[in-house]
Design an enzyme around this catalytic site. Structure first.
Site, PDB file in Angstrom:
ATOM      1  N   CYS A 274     -11.344   2.388   5.692  1.00  0.00           N
ATOM      2  CA  CYS A 274     -10.662   3.583   6.197  1.00  0.00           C
ATOM      3  C   CYS A 274     -10.957   4.822   5.373  1.00  0.00           C
ATOM      4  O   CYS A 274     -11.069   5.923   5.915  1.00  0.00           O
ATOM      5  CB  CYS A 274      -9.151   3.354   6.270  1.00  0.00           C
ATOM      6  SG  CYS A 274      -8.397   2.901   4.703  1.00  0.00           S
TER       7      CYS A 274
ATOM      8  N   GLU B  70       0.844  -1.190   0.000  1.00  0.00           N
ATOM      9  CA  GLU B  70       0.000   0.000   0.000  1.00  0.00           C
ATOM     10  C   GLU B  70       0.885   1.247   0.000  1.00  0.00           C
ATOM     11  O   GLU B  70       0.597   2.220   0.698  1.00  0.00           O
ATOM     12  CB  GLU B  70      -0.906   0.035   1.230  1.00  0.00           C
ATOM     13  CG  GLU B  70      -1.803  -1.191   1.353  1.00  0.00           C
ATOM     14  CD  GLU B  70      -2.933  -0.982   2.341  1.00  0.00           C
ATOM     15  OE1 GLU B  70      -4.096  -1.050   1.917  1.00  0.00           O
ATOM     16  OE2 GLU B  70      -2.649  -0.727   3.532  1.00  0.00           O
TER      17      GLU B  70
END
Lengths: 637, 637
Positions: free
Chosen positions: A406, A321
């Site tokens: 998120c 990520e």
């Protein structure tokens, strides 16, 4: 650092109309309610139930994975807290008793869950209470604490109520007792930075230095040798290899491979890096720590000169990520997480308080109008987690990214608090970073800004000084205007010399003075430097702060067969009917015809002339599913 | 199928000089000896030892993998047999007592290893004798049998000795007793086809129909429902999933997902597919089976119109060593195994005996001069397994691909037997498929061909009829001449009308008649149809049968920055000094300059004018390591 700036606080700025008023209200009226329903599930906010739902998600998606699954979402509290922060911001703008009741309900759950010593984390308390502060590397306790603290600060500022602030302070005080260099204390720091930013906010709202001190401890302790995460793993007899394939070092994943002050390249997980460095700038500003500030600036330069998508996205790889090697910016597989761009926005905003430089504002704007805003659908109810620059039609927004929700509440809290990112002030000076139709109530002056952004480059600023005194107003000169602009004060042209990308106008302002700024908004053809392999022989179009893309809905399928020639002139065309009202770009192009039956021929594929329509990147995937390209083939043919 | 053609056998054709004489001798003198040393290891050809070496290889490469390793190379015998076939072909051309002794040594090992019932397979006998014919899917017993039979046939034809032929016949007779539709027989067929081709050769050399019958059984039984490999796995209590991710069906991997006669698209492992369909054409020719022939032609069309690299490579994916979806032809990750191109060559050669069509010869030639020949270094001692069309400098030939040494001896046997692929004959007609300097002794005529290929398009054919009679000579008109050619008979121009890509000349030939063929050899710019994503906006250069590439050695690094414009004219330049004597192509190009410091700019990268040098693809990676590209960016800039 006497020259530092202070952001004009969120509650001293009112967004009044225009583009961001519409977004803010959509999120306040629709998105927050949609997100509450997604978070709520089965009629009750309950960490255990929600955790189990998450667990079921994994099982449904992949029964094999779930066999080895560790049980629950370690970042669950942070998603609730980000929603609380967004909702609190909304309550500051607009009375909404139903929303307030939802907010109070969640706050009540946190109050109930908090232990007498101040500890609160629904994942740990639900699934493994024995693991408290035993695995800072993976378990996100400090990350969740950070978001809880941030939500509490905003809730207090927005409503004047201190229930959540009290929860947050008790938890923060527990952290102060647990972490530090003293005897019996843990010399640890978060696996996922975030609490640093939160402690700075808590320090500012309470004025209590101990929160600042804990932030400083976390920043300075990070990455020291021997590595805390390694020692901690030994303590809990965990011998499993940690991220053995991560470039550089396993702990580069979380920017803990060496002390921050020694870091020269941005590595690892992009959100963690941005939150960490934003927090570090906050600390440097408070401490007058030029060394730390210079480190952060060096890391900033590394990001924006080697690792930034043209859309303001960062963190190209899904594997971590995060960041990979310089210029590795694939389009179709771009990770470019919405949260990472938000982190970049936060990092830039902190830097802007240290150095008034246009480039920081330019990148904030780029990220905001493109990679961040693409994270939400035009109806406010669906979200991208990753924001690729090319799609074959299968990349779609989802109502809730259950595997890691998120981004949606993060985007909501950013837009909900956008008014806090627009202006800065210091003694005798006010800086306008972003042109958003709003009223800004600085100590010495009130500015009323009317702006046509992102579709028109004209802004008008009415100046109401609180007393008659010489005062400098700084206006950011956006890089997209290419230096072509006109500025008038009360109708008379002035030509302030730009300083680091800002136009300063110093004068004794009088009630009713009006500054008119007209920034050119040409259609720009953008090219990546040749090292960016994915973009070689390709062009991207932009106008003003917006990056554009081709969508199949306007241009038919097989966008890879479309070629833009060096001679093509694109026009901006207002389309109030389209995509919630957008200015599109139209221009000539060629399209390879797919009609040969031979695999190889001695002539290039014949092309037909076509008219291309490009739409703002943030608006894509709001019609029928289809292909999308930001970077279009470029050349004669 | 009365009109079928018969290949002029290997031993009736003598390659006398020129390009292929040099290759044949290099392989005969250097490569065979190098390969013997590689196969031999530690001074002795011993399957167990060699198998263990293979095992060690895995251990060294990846200790983790070796933990679950099954022990040994199931295709070991086939590598020995291919070497035997190549060496036998060499002995036919050239007396070499040392080589003959090595051949006899290996034959002796096969004799010793063979069991009284005829069974021989050093892997099975060494590692798991109890597994005989229990896992046709994976254990390559029939594949190894096939190569043993092929080697035996060639050894017998080349030397007149029948030792190996007797081994092979005993094994083949065992197969006949074991496999078939009768009671107590196995209705199985090879997981890796090859024995079909071998049985056809054994049938032809012995005249015994039972070998033909077994081939027919294998071809017709394949892919029937219920699937034999599934039943066989149940029998041995093997419940592990087999290739669960293979596109279409697990058994599509080996073309056993449905009966061959129902197949319309080529799928799965490329070498298996080519060997299978080549064997099927052989069978169809023998049986006059037009249905089966039409199936094979349909599958051929599928390969050459949707799955063929411009270099003659096939099988783009490493995952299954084979085919994926249409037009999926990546360059850097091209698998394009040397053996797969050899299989394509064999398939085309069989089709050519059924239908005299230029396209079959064109593809044979394309594969031979490009993807196959690139499989070996110019010094004859290093090999590619996969033949990508783009490299960043890390793809290098190796002395021996120990993990699977199938390609090096396969390439050696192909070149060693090349004389058998050049001509065909039938009643009153001879066809010249490939222009190679050679003497061809057909029943009715001897042809002496002198050819400048691959660098010159001029060939001269001296005709010596054995008796005076009208006779048609068919000359393939290569597609690379683009129909531009001159033909003279005894100096006088003739203009035979092409028939399916061949030029027929019918006349009563007299001793000393001479046909001169001059095929144009323009530099061609090649373009892939737009569906081939990897080649969009790119051009490949070719001249005659050779595909060219850019190498870093001639053009510097960063070949992705090189652009060929539509106006660029390339010249052929003879370079006797270079790469063993090659004709290179030179022409103008542009090169993007890498000198900006900004990640994105509003102007395309500046370019400098450069002179480009392209070398034949087969010669690449014979100098210092570096980048290589076949498909170069194309356009104005």
């Amino acid at each position: 650092m006497d020259s530092r700036w202070f952001p004009l606080p969120r509650r001293q700025v009112t967004i009044q109309d225009g583009f961001w008023k519409r977004w803010r209200d959509l999120i306040g009226q629709t998105t927050l309610s949609h997100q509450f329903n997604q978070l709520q599930n089965e009629g009750q906010i309950d960490a255990m139930k929600l955790d189990r739902r998450f667990h079921r998600g994994w099982e449904l998606a992949d029964p094999w994975l779930s066999a080895g699954y560790w049980g629950g979402s370690v970042f669950w509290d942070s998603d609730l807290a980000k929603w609380l922060e967004a909702a609190s911001g909304r309550l500051e703008q607009h009375a909404d008793p139903a929303l307030e009741a939802q907010v109070d309900q969640i706050i009540g759950l946190f109050e109930q869950a908090q232990l007498p010593d101040g500890y609160v984390n629904s994942h740990i308390l639900t699934w493994r209470p024995q693991h408290r502060f035993k695995n800072l590397r993976d378990l996100h306790e400090l990350y969740c604490a950070g978001h809880l603290i941030e939500a509490a600060v905003v809730h207090f500022e927005a409503t004047g109520k201190d229930r959540l602030l009290n929860v947050a302070r008790r938890f923060a005080d527990l952290l102060i007792s647990k972490f530090g260099p003293g005897p019996g204390q843990l010399r640890g720091y978060p696996g996922h930075p975030e609490v640093e930013l939160a402690l700075m906010r808590l320090y500012r709202v309470t004025g209590e230095k101990r929160y600042l001190d804990l932030c400083r401890f976390f920043i300075n302790e990070r990455g020291r040798s021997p590595n805390y995460f390694e020692q901690e793993a030994v303590q809990r007899l965990d011998t499993r290899p940690f991220r053995p394939g991560h470039p550089g070092s396993p702990f580069a994943y979380m920017q803990a491979h060496e002390p921050i002050r020694q870091q020269t390249k941005v590595v690892g997980h992009a959100v963690r890096a941005m939150y960490l460095f934003a927090g570090a700038v906050d600390l440097a500003l408070e401490d007058g720590d030029e060394e730390l500030l210079n480190v952060c600036e060096r890391l900033w330069q590394d990001v924006v000169t080697t690792k930034l998508y043209v859309t303001g996205g960062i963190g190209s790889a899904s594997e971590n990520e995060g960041f990979t090697r310089d210029f590795d910016l694939p389009n179709e597989n771009a990770y470019a997480e919405t949260c990472a761009s938000i982190g970049l926005f936060l990092f830039a905003h902190r830097l802007l308080q240290a150095r008034l430089r246009g480039e920081f504002g330019d990148v904030m704007e780029l990220a905001l109008y493109n990679n961040i805003l693409s994270g939400i659908s035009l109806d406010g109810k669906a979200f991208f987690y990753d924001n690729p620059l090319m799609s074959r039609g299968r990349h779609r927004r989802v109502p809730w990214p259950w595997w890691c929700p998120c981004c949606p509440p993060n985007l909501a809290r950013l837009v909900s608090s956008l008014s806090g990112y627009l202006y800065s002030e210091r003694e005798g000076e006010v800086a306008v970073h972003h042109y958003v139709t709003s009223e800004a109530r600085a100590r010495i002056v009130t500015l009323n800004v009317t702006s046509g952004l992102p579709y028109s480059g004209r802004s008008v600023v009415k100046v109401q000084p609180k007393q008659s005194a010489e005062l400098t107003l700084w206006f950011r000169l956006p890089d997209w205007s290419r230096g072509s602009h006109q500025v008038r004060v009360n109708g008379a042209e002035v030509t302030p010399a730009p300083v680091d990308g800002y136009l300063p106008i110093r004068r004794t302002w009088a009630e009713g003075d009006e500054v008119e700024l007209q920034f050119s908004m040409p259609v720009r053809r953008r090219f990546a430097r040749p090292e960016v392999e994915a973009d070689r022989g390709r062009v991207a179009l932009s106008r003003g702060p917006l990056v554009y893309c081709l969508e199949q809905a306007d241009n038919g399928p097989d966008l890879e067969g479309v070629i833009v020639s060096p001679e093509a002139e694109f026009q901006a065309v207002e389309r109030p009917d389209l995509l919630g009202g957008a200015t599109v770009l139209t221009g000539p192009g060629s399209r390879e015809e797919v009609r040969t039956k031979q695999l190889y021929t001695d002539e290039p594929p014949p092309v037909e002339r076509v008219t291309l329509t490009a739409v703002p990147y943030y608006t894509w995937d709001n019609r029928e599913p289809g292909e999308m390209q930001v970077w279009v083939r470029y050349g004669s043919s």
